[in-house]
Scaffold this motif. Structure first.
Motif: not given
Lengths: 100, 167
Positions: B44-54
């Protein structure tokens, strides 16, 4: 927008908890899981800095870290199965001899 | 407080609670489930950072593959509640001291070094997945091919390690 500092501090907290788990736990599988927790904490710092600097290198490194973690999990769990089979225990304190 | 900050604090709290739960739980299967909570929160934090692939890779590889492997091994070996001897209880105090020192060192380093980073913060508008695929298959193509070799060797090693010896 969340400041990068917050992400890095959260990453440091998670890494510290991983080290704590590594020291305190006695079950070899849980110790292995705490290593995964530390790897995850480092990944969070990678992604946060990659976003902060506007470069994608950090995210590529995270993918490599995940691949290496997968390889590590496969080999490590194989070793754990071997230890459990030869010593009949998962407690690291009873695994103190190189040779049976 | 903006919405993204609220989401960040919710996910961060979930991750920290999961990590603490990993330490507190006595049974390895409960620790494994706590670690899955941490990994979902980090996705969820990666999504928040805009790193959807990660984020997707985090859920598929970590939450899916690696943790299923862990839970499978825990159940295969029938791991029970962990036991502490008197020596391991004695080692707790120096261990806690070490962790406090490490956390203090990391916090001091962050406080000194991330001031310059904070000013260069950008919005999450980079074409993330396209850029990552370009980097992996152009700039990092040799490391990428090496990782496939690493996976092959790891699978071979795990197979050799876990097979029963012929008597």
């Amino acid at each position: 927008m969340v400041p990068t500092n917050y992400y890095v501090i959260l990453s440091a907290i998670l890494f510290g908890l991983g080290v704590l788990a590594f020291i305190f736990k006695r079950n070899i599988i849980t110790i292995f899981m705490s290593i995964e927790l530390m790897l995850n904490a480092v990944n969070l710092a990678f992604v946060a800095f990659s976003q902060a600097l506007g470069k994608l290198d950090g995210q590529v490194f995270v993918l490599f870290v995940i691949v290496v973690a997968a390889a590590e999990a496969a080999v490590g769990l194989g070793i754990i199965i071997l230890i459990a089979r030869s010593r009949q225990t998962l407690n690291v304190e009873r695994v103190d001899l190189l040779k049976l | 407080m903006t919405a993204s900050l609220a989401v960040f604090f919710a996910l961060a709290a979930l991750a920290v609670i999961g990590a603490v739960s990993l330490i507190v739980q006595k049974h390895p299967i409960h620790s494994a489930l706590s670690l899955i909570v941490v990994m979902i929160a980090l996705a969820g934090l990666y999504l928040l950072l805009g790193a959807e692939f990660v984020a997707a890779v985090q859920i598929i590889v970590y939450g899916g593959a690696i943790m299923v492997l862990f839970v499978f091994v825990i159940m295969l070996l029938n791991a029970g509640v962990e036991e502490h001897t008197s020596i391991s209880k004695m080692a707790g105090a120096p261990g806690l001291l070490l962790v406090v020192a490490l956390a203090g060192f990391v916090a001091a380093t962050i406080a000194r070094s991330t001031e310059s980073v904070e000013t260069t913060l950008q919005t999450g508008e980079i074409a993330s997945t396209l850029g990552i695929s370009n980097m992996i298959f152009k700039d990092f193509v040799y490391p990428f091919e090496l990782t496939s070799f690493l996976i092959l060797v790891a699978v071979l090693g795990a197979t050799v390690l876990a097979q029963r010896e012929k008597s």
